[in-house]
Enzyme design. Structure first.
Site, PDB file in Angstrom:
ATOM      1  N   LYS A   1       3.073 -28.936  35.149  1.00  0.00           N
ATOM      2  CA  LYS A   1       2.491 -30.141  35.617  1.00  0.00           C
ATOM      3  C   LYS A   1       1.337 -29.726  36.783  1.00  0.00           C
ATOM      4  O   LYS A   1       1.646 -28.956  37.472  1.00  0.00           O
ATOM      5  CB  LYS A   1       3.224 -31.004  36.445  1.00  0.00           C
ATOM      6  CG  LYS A   1       4.674 -31.493  35.280  1.00  0.00           C
ATOM      7  CD  LYS A   1       4.098 -32.647  34.514  1.00  0.00           C
ATOM      8  CE  LYS A   1       5.118 -33.415  33.738  1.00  0.00           C
ATOM      9  NZ  LYS A   1       4.524 -34.381  32.910  1.00  0.00           N
TER      10      LYS A   1
ATOM     11  N   HIS B   1       7.663 -31.619  18.996  1.00  0.00           N
ATOM     12  CA  HIS B   1       7.328 -32.697  20.259  1.00  0.00           C
ATOM     13  C   HIS B   1       7.147 -33.882  19.551  1.00  0.00           C
ATOM     14  O   HIS B   1       6.771 -34.268  18.294  1.00  0.00           O
ATOM     15  CB  HIS B   1       6.229 -32.450  20.968  1.00  0.00           C
ATOM     16  CG  HIS B   1       6.234 -33.194  22.176  1.00  0.00           C
ATOM     17  ND1 HIS B   1       5.952 -34.463  22.389  1.00  0.00           N
ATOM     18  CD2 HIS B   1       6.414 -32.510  23.355  1.00  0.00           C
ATOM     19  CE1 HIS B   1       5.897 -34.976  23.591  1.00  0.00           C
ATOM     20  NE2 HIS B   1       6.239 -33.757  24.275  1.00  0.00           N
TER      21      HIS B   1
END
Length: 438
Positions: free
Chosen positions: A166, A284
């Site tokens: 992140k 994903h």
């Protein structure tokens, strides 16, 4: 005109008869106002096999017998009697059996046969598919699965911990490597790229980030004795995905990630089936909502993200849960988890990675619901810690330890400062429980 039973019932069967004769049985939900649901159900079945809207010259009973579908079940919900009156269109459950001979091991062909043209025909939804054992035997499924992931990481029983880098994008390979190091030193088992990360973009090239991340993986192992996986995003145009995978392996990665719903199930299957790719694959979930989010159209989530992705070879997959920033209904979460993991002949269980705002406060609830063979995927829960990513990872591991010990997380935090700091950050009302909180 004489029409005997063998002709009259040519396109009908009971489910158990269809299974005995090696048919794939698809279950649909249809919400439609019609005076002849039998005719509509047969039109659905015909459209996906030999039929069309008009009789054609090359059609024959022999073709229908060999390649045509059979209507095996038709239910109205509720099962309306003469006393039922409603202005709402009825809801029907329709089961259609397709000959196994119509299929190949292509995931694209499978989806086309099961739901191709009829997917755009109104409020119809594919909710499940039942395959014969001999059909499933043609597929490998996950190469690693739950036990394989545990073996690679050397973690036999506790839940695994995953974190994303992140922010999602915009970081350099040096910045990412430092975040990787801090998070893994704190106890993260798996680091993944964000799904938005380009496989080999100019700002953070594939070679740079894989080589630097794997150097940090070796450093963490030397310091802690714990292994870490780096799921590098190799998603790309079809012709580039395998090359990206091979190059990532050459650079040293020990895990791959592919956006399975944008690159396609056959791309995932290609990677999983490749004997030269011997690392776990993260499938994903992004874009799956375009197919699974509606109530009356598309494909039911447990089937799409669970059974089909598992069949294609995903070892683990990022998905939502009821306790995060994008809460999914408990029913969808629980049934999807079962489709990931319940016994399925030769197909290994796929590991469910609970993501989307997974915090230290959610850990106990998730483990209560689905047990410990699960991945806790926490991006903000790790990197959002007031004292940094290492402390964030430690606090997540402490929350896991608390849940495994059966100790309430707030109670456990009183002796674990990293956890206490994060709980107070997440919920200021909890700060009064910890002496160290300002």
């Amino acid at each position: 005109m004489i029409r005997r039973l063998d002709e009259e019932n040519l396109t009908y069967a009971f489910p158990e008869v269809a299974f005995d004769e090696d048919y794939v049985i698809a279950t649909y939900q249809a919400k439609v106002q019609t005076k002849n649901i039998e005719k509509l159900a047969m039109a659905i079945a015909d459209e996906q096999t030999t039929g069309t809207w008009i009789k054609v010259g090359a059609d024959s009973m022999e073709k229908t017998r060999r390649f045509g579908s059979k209507l095996v079940a038709l239910y109205e919900v509720p099962d309306a009697g003469c006393d039922y009156q409603s202005d709402e269109p009825p809801l029907y459950i329709i089961q259609v059996a397709y000959p196994m001979a119509n299929f190949s091991t292509s995931m694209s062909a499978l989806l086309t046969i099961l739901f191709g043209n009829i997917s755009a025909s109104g409020m119809i939804r594919l909710i499940d598919v039942a395959f014969p054992k001999k059909f499933i035997a043609q597929f490998q499924g996950p190469k690693f699965g739950v036990e394989g992931l545990r073996k690679v990481l050397g973690v036999p029983d506790r839940p695994l911990l995953n974190a994303m880098i992140k922010p999602n994008i915009g970081w350099t390979s040096d910045e990412g490597a430092e975040l990787f190091y801090r998070a893994c030193k704190g106890g993260v088992d798996i680091i993944k790229d964000d799904e938005l990360m380009l496989a080999d973009g100019p700002f953070c090239p594939l070679k740079d980030r894989v080589t630097k991340f794997m150097e940090k993986e070796k450093q963490v192992f030397a310091e802690t004795g714990e292994r870490s996986l780096y799921a590098v995003n190799i998603s790309d145009s079809t012709g580039k995905v395998r090359d990206n995978a091979y190059r990532a392996l050459e650079y040293g990665t020990n895990c791959l990630m592919v956006n399975a719903y944008t690159t396609g199930f056959d791309t995932l299957k290609m990677l999983a089936d490749d004997p030269n790719i011997n690392v776990p694959i993260l499938a994903h979930v992004n874009f799956a909502g375009t197919m699974a989010a509606s109530t009356y159209t598309g494909i039911a989530a447990p089937l799409l993200i669970g059974k089909l992705t598992r069949l294609a070879g995903g070892d683990f997959q990022i998905n939502g849960h009821p306790y995060g920033k994008f809460p999914v209904p408990y029913k969808m979460f629980y049934r999807s988890f079962k489709f990931f993991t319940q016994p399925w002949w030769n197909i290994k269980p796929m590991m469910y990675a609970c993501s989307g705002g997974t915090t230290q406060l959610a850990v106990e609830k998730i483990l209560r619901d689905v047990g410990t063979d699960v991945i806790l995927a926490a991006g903000g829960g790790v990197h959002g810690h007031p004292d940094g990513s290492e402390a964030g990872a430690k606090s997540m591991r402490q929350a896991i330890d608390a849940a495994l010990a059966g100790v309430p997380v707030v109670e456990y935090a009183k002796d674990h400062p990293e956890l206490a700091r994060m709980l107070g950050f997440l919920n200021p009302d909890l700060r009064k429980n910890f002496d160290l909180m300002n």
